[in-house]
Design a protein around this motif. Structure first.
Motif, mmCIF file in Angstrom:
data_model
loop_
_atom_site.group_PDB
_atom_site.id
_atom_site.type_symbol
_atom_site.label_atom_id
_atom_site.label_comp_id
_atom_site.label_asym_id
_atom_site.label_seq_id
_atom_site.Cartn_x
_atom_site.Cartn_y
_atom_site.Cartn_z
ATOM 1 N N ILE A 145 0.851 -1.202 0.000
ATOM 2 C CA ILE A 145 0.000 0.000 0.000
ATOM 3 C C ILE A 145 0.884 1.248 0.000
ATOM 4 N N ILE A 146 1.923 1.220 0.848
ATOM 5 C CA ILE A 146 2.833 2.373 0.962
ATOM 6 C C ILE A 146 3.621 2.563 -0.334
ATOM 7 N N ASP A 147 4.137 1.449 -0.877
ATOM 8 C CA ASP A 147 5.006 1.547 -2.053
ATOM 9 C C ASP A 147 4.268 2.171 -3.239
ATOM 10 N N CYS A 148 2.997 1.778 -3.446
ATOM 11 C CA CYS A 148 2.306 2.322 -4.632
ATOM 12 C C CYS A 148 1.470 3.557 -4.299
ATOM 13 N N GLY A 149 1.362 3.910 -3.003
ATOM 14 C CA GLY A 149 0.577 5.087 -2.618
ATOM 15 C C GLY A 149 -0.907 4.909 -2.901
ATOM 16 N N ALA A 150 -1.444 3.734 -2.546
ATOM 17 C CA ALA A 150 -2.842 3.418 -2.863
ATOM 18 C C ALA A 150 -3.813 4.366 -2.167
ATOM 19 N N LYS A 151 -4.920 4.678 -2.857
ATOM 20 C CA LYS A 151 -5.973 5.520 -2.280
ATOM 21 C C LYS A 151 -7.099 4.673 -1.691
ATOM 22 N N ALA A 152 -7.225 3.425 -2.190
ATOM 23 C CA ALA A 152 -8.337 2.584 -1.748
ATOM 24 C C ALA A 152 -7.899 1.135 -1.645
ATOM 25 N N VAL A 153 -8.591 0.392 -0.776
ATOM 26 C CA VAL A 153 -8.389 -1.066 -0.673
ATOM 27 C C VAL A 153 -9.749 -1.734 -0.857
ATOM 28 N N LEU A 154 -9.800 -2.727 -1.744
ATOM 29 C CA LEU A 154 -11.013 -3.515 -1.949
ATOM 30 C C LEU A 154 -10.762 -4.874 -1.316
ATOM 31 N N THR A 155 -11.650 -5.301 -0.416
ATOM 32 C CA THR A 155 -11.398 -6.532 0.334
ATOM 33 C C THR A 155 -12.713 -7.244 0.648
ATOM 34 N N SER A 156 -12.653 -8.211 1.559
ATOM 35 C CA SER A 156 -13.859 -8.947 1.963
ATOM 36 C C SER A 156 -13.875 -9.043 3.482
ATOM 37 N N ASP A 157 -15.052 -9.435 4.021
ATOM 38 C CA ASP A 157 -15.089 -9.648 5.472
ATOM 39 C C ASP A 157 -14.194 -10.832 5.837
ATOM 40 N N GLY A 158 -14.233 -11.881 5.014
ATOM 41 C CA GLY A 158 -13.392 -13.059 5.259
ATOM 42 C C GLY A 158 -13.296 -13.915 4.016
ATOM 43 N N ASN A 159 -12.472 -14.955 4.094
ATOM 44 C CA ASN A 159 -12.314 -15.926 3.004
ATOM 45 C C ASN A 159 -12.646 -17.309 3.522
ATOM 46 N N PHE A 160 -13.166 -18.142 2.652
ATOM 47 C CA PHE A 160 -13.270 -19.576 2.942
ATOM 48 C C PHE A 160 -12.083 -20.249 2.276
ATOM 49 N N ARG A 161 -11.420 -21.127 3.008
ATOM 50 C CA ARG A 161 -10.335 -21.905 2.399
ATOM 51 C C ARG A 161 -10.379 -23.304 2.980
ATOM 52 N N GLY A 162 -10.858 -24.266 2.188
ATOM 53 C CA GLY A 162 -11.071 -25.610 2.733
ATOM 54 C C GLY A 162 -12.101 -25.529 3.838
ATOM 55 N N ASN A 163 -11.789 -26.138 4.988
ATOM 56 C CA ASN A 163 -12.768 -26.078 6.077
ATOM 57 C C ASN A 163 -12.494 -24.917 7.037
ATOM 58 N N LYS A 164 -11.671 -23.946 6.575
ATOM 59 C CA LYS A 164 -11.324 -22.806 7.440
ATOM 60 C C LYS A 164 -12.027 -21.530 6.970
ATOM 61 N N LYS A 165 -12.296 -20.663 7.939
ATOM 62 C CA LYS A 165 -12.792 -19.313 7.665
ATOM 63 C C LYS A 165 -11.663 -18.374 8.055
ATOM 64 N N ILE A 166 -11.211 -17.549 7.122
ATOM 65 C CA ILE A 166 -10.070 -16.673 7.413
ATOM 66 C C ILE A 166 -10.553 -15.232 7.554
ATOM 67 N N ALA A 167 -10.165 -14.593 8.646
ATOM 68 C CA ALA A 167 -10.565 -13.202 8.895
ATOM 69 C C ALA A 167 -9.697 -12.272 8.052
ATOM 70 N N VAL A 168 -10.250 -11.788 6.959
ATOM 71 C CA VAL A 168 -9.476 -10.971 6.022
ATOM 72 C C VAL A 168 -9.520 -9.484 6.399
ATOM 73 N N LYS A 169 -10.695 -9.011 6.753
ATOM 74 C CA LYS A 169 -10.852 -7.589 7.076
ATOM 75 C C LYS A 169 -9.942 -7.193 8.240
ATOM 76 N N ALA A 170 -9.772 -8.102 9.201
ATOM 77 C CA ALA A 170 -8.904 -7.818 10.353
ATOM 78 C C ALA A 170 -7.450 -7.612 9.909
ATOM 79 N N VAL A 171 -7.020 -8.381 8.907
ATOM 80 C CA VAL A 171 -5.653 -8.230 8.368
ATOM 81 C C VAL A 171 -5.519 -6.854 7.711
ATOM 82 N N VAL A 172 -6.546 -6.467 6.967
ATOM 83 C CA VAL A 172 -6.537 -5.164 6.299
ATOM 84 C C VAL A 172 -6.508 -4.035 7.333
ATOM 85 N N ASP A 173 -7.341 -4.148 8.379
ATOM 86 C CA ASP A 173 -7.371 -3.118 9.434
ATOM 87 C C ASP A 173 -5.991 -2.921 10.053
#
Length: 630
Positions: A161-189
């Motif tokens: 984000i810093i390197d390219c000077g992004a103005k916006a991030v497009l993400t999701s609340d979470g991801n499904f991967r196999g039998n796991k639910k991954i908290a994606v928004k928390a990583v972005v925060d």
């Protein structure tokens, strides 16, 4: 599809033309696209700078060549078929007409949030159609997308984000991967604490609770609610930036590889149609993630420019069982299947039982990408998946090349296991020795270079043009150096031998040794580390770390686990070392250079011939390392 090659003699004829008159060759292919203004000059280039411009002053929008161009001819054809992670969830099919409206809607939503031509937008999303819609919406309004694989850590994300000077991030609340639910928004925060942006748009995928920051964070469904579903595409220059994609280099900082609009468009469509011999109506499935170049060029841009039906898969090959790939092939009657040797080797370990229940008779072409495929995996793939009737296109290319450079053309080029065979028309390869002298003729081995530009090549590394020059154009004068070793056999076929620099190819993903070492060195008890690649039966190459530590009341097992976790946190699980060996010292020359050649041999277990160790500061260190090898 007038630029389709149909025979081997046709290939040789085209190849000769492409080398003898490259500008006429690419102009003919580019003429089949919709341009708002035709170019003034086909090519302007200089590899010393480097400075490469294709279709100079041509004006276009790549999404018009995907959407408007297909609207009235194949508007009802499926553009994207989406298969979710969980087979019990219903998939989705999006036609070209529906894709047009979805992309227009999201383009309007981005503009409403103040995103303009030239702004950088980070996409950190699961494998859902909205990820492709986001890419196309950025391209439509002239914003520059930078997709970050949603398995990377928050610090890897904030760096980008810093390197390219992004103005916006497009993400999701979470991801499904196999039998796991991954908290994606928390990583972005977490990433945004170090690297703030104006706007975050969150796609609701897993419906887990997330924190939404007032004024900054918006739900995807809210921003498109009631918004117009048509819009006028922004006029772009052929050399305007289309996207930045970060890749590991041999130094610690990721490189933002820049691709531009016109040349990338022309090359991805041309290479897609010819390598896979795509026929209208075929169902094509590339199993990559859009976080990598393979997903950009051969899930989104190449297939959609060709009016193809591109299957997008959210899941993993082994969930709910090791037959998942084959279940999907049967379900959608997939004709072309493009995956990585890592996936093939992982499935090979389960034997052929998971394949038996499924009808794979729809398959016509198999492909391999990300690393050279070993012969054993090639034969297993050919025999058991392709039933010995499907050609395998073993494709070699890179993030920096934008598209496939060396590959058999399906059903046209006679294949040879573990060989990428021949370059595509327009790709002028050469093999050079260590001094940069070109090795002519067949049965030679050396470093792989390209001596003439091709349309989809890297233009720069974002914000640091000198790094682009030093990395790719300064090793051998007047040539693009791929960083790979290669051999050309008696038939003139190319076999890629892997990296010659400090980059490890793990499951088709490049990891810079310096990047992994920097992460290991973040552990408070680590004094110094050295990382090398070693042969891994599933991943192709694994990561072997030699680490000097202050042991401070730790068992070796505790410490090695902590080191692995540190790397996972800083870069992501993909970079976690397979083996960590605690050592008392590293083999260094008197000038302090670590002799990785020796460490590589120890990691591989080939310690009979370590070469000359007399130049080492302390040759005894090598004996201790061999004795403690994992």
């Amino acid at each position: 599809m007038s630029d389709r090659l149909h025979t081997l003699s046709g290939y040789f004829h085209e190849y000769q033309k492409s080398v003898a008159q490259p500008e006429e060759f690419w102009a003919r292919i580019a003429d089949s696209f919709h341009w708002k203004k035709r170019w003034d000059k086909v090519l302007d280039w200089n590899f010393d700078e480097p400075n490469v411009n294709w279709f100079v002053k041509g004006k276009l929008n790549i999404t018009e060549n995907i959407l408007e161009r297909h609207l009235f001819t194949i508007g009802d054809r499926p553009a994207i078929i989406w298969e979710p992670n969980d087979p019990s969830e219903e998939g989705r099919t999006i036609t070209y007409r529906e894709l047009y409206h979805e992309v227009c809607k999201f383009s309007n939503a981005l503009k409403a949030k103040g995103i303009q031509k030239g702004d950088k937008v980070i996409i950190y999303m699961p494998m859902v159609p909205e990820a492709a819609i986001a890419m196309l919406a950025c391209a439509r309004i002239g914003a520059v997308h930078s997709v970050v694989f949603a398995g990377f850590s928050s610090s890897a994300l904030s760096d980008r984000i810093i390197d390219c000077g992004a103005k916006a991030v497009l993400t999701s609340d979470g991801n499904f991967r196999g039998n796991k639910k991954i908290a994606v928004k928390a990583v972005v925060d977490e990433a945004l604490e170090k690297a703030p942006v104006d706007t975050v748009i969150v796609y609701q995928r897993t419906r887990q609770d997330v924190i939404m920051k007032e004024g900054r964070d918006h739900w995807w469904h809210d921003v498109i609610d009631g918004i117009a579903d048509t819009n006028k595409a922004e006029e772009m220059d052929s050399e305007d930036m289309l996207f930045i994609l970060y890749t590991s280099g041999s130094t610690g900082k990721p490189k933002g590889v820049v691709h531009t609009t016109g040349g990338y468009m022309v090359y991805t469509k041309y290479s897609f149609e010819n390598v896979f011999q795509y026929s209208p109506g075929d169902v094509y499935w590339c199993t990559a993630d859009i976080g990598w170049i393979t997903g950009h060029s051969y899930i989104v841009y190449g297939p959609l420019l060709s009016g193809a039906t591109s299957l997008m898969f959210e899941g993993v090959p082994t969930f709910p069982d090791a037959g998942r790939f084959w279940a999907v092939v049967e379900k959608y009657k997939v004709n072309t299947f493009y995956t990585a040797p890592t996936a093939i080797r992982a499935l090979q370990a389960y034997g052929t039982d998971p394949i038996e229940p499924y009808d794979l008779s729809s398959l016509k072409v198999l492909g391999s990408v990300g690393e050279p495929i070993n012969e054993e995996a090639w034969h297993w793939y050919h025999t058991h998946v392709g039933k010995s009737k499907c050609p395998i296109v073993d494709t070699w290319w890179q993030t920096e090349t934008g598209g496939i450079m060396v590959s058999p053309l399906a059903g046209i080029t006679p294949t040879k296991p573990a060989y990428a065979t021949l370059p595509l028309p327009g790709v002028q390869l050469c093999i050079v020795d260590a001094e940069g002298k070109e090795l002519k003729g067949n049965s030679v081995e050396g470093n792989l270079c390209v001596k003439f530009p091709w349309p989809s090549m890297i233009r720069t590394t974002y914000g640091d043009h000198d790094r682009c020059k030093q990395t790719y154009f300064s090793t051998y004068k007047g040539m693009y150096f791929t960083g790979d070793g290669v051999k050309r056999d008696h038939d003139g076929y190319y076999r890629i031998l892997g990296r010659v620099d400090d980059v490890i190819n793990v499951s088709g993903h490049r990891m810079g040794t310096a990047e992994v070492e920097n992460a290991i060195n973040e552990h408070p008890l680590v004094i110094e580390s050295a990382v090398v690649g070693f042969p891994h039966e599933v991943k192709g190459q694994g990561i072997y770390a030699y680490v000097i530590c202050d042991m401070k009341n730790r068992t070796e097992e505790n410490l090695t686990n902590e080191i692995k976790d540190t790397v996972s946190k800083i870069i992501g699980p993909i970079a976690k070392p397979d083996k960590v060996q605690i050592v008392s010292g590293l083999p260094k020359t008197r000038s302090g250079k670590i002799m990785r050649r020796i460490l590589r041999k120890v990691a591989e277990g080939s310690v009979e011939n370590l070469g000359d160790t007399s130049t080492l500061l302390d040759p005894e260190v090598v004996e201790q390392i061999i004795a403690g090898r994992k």
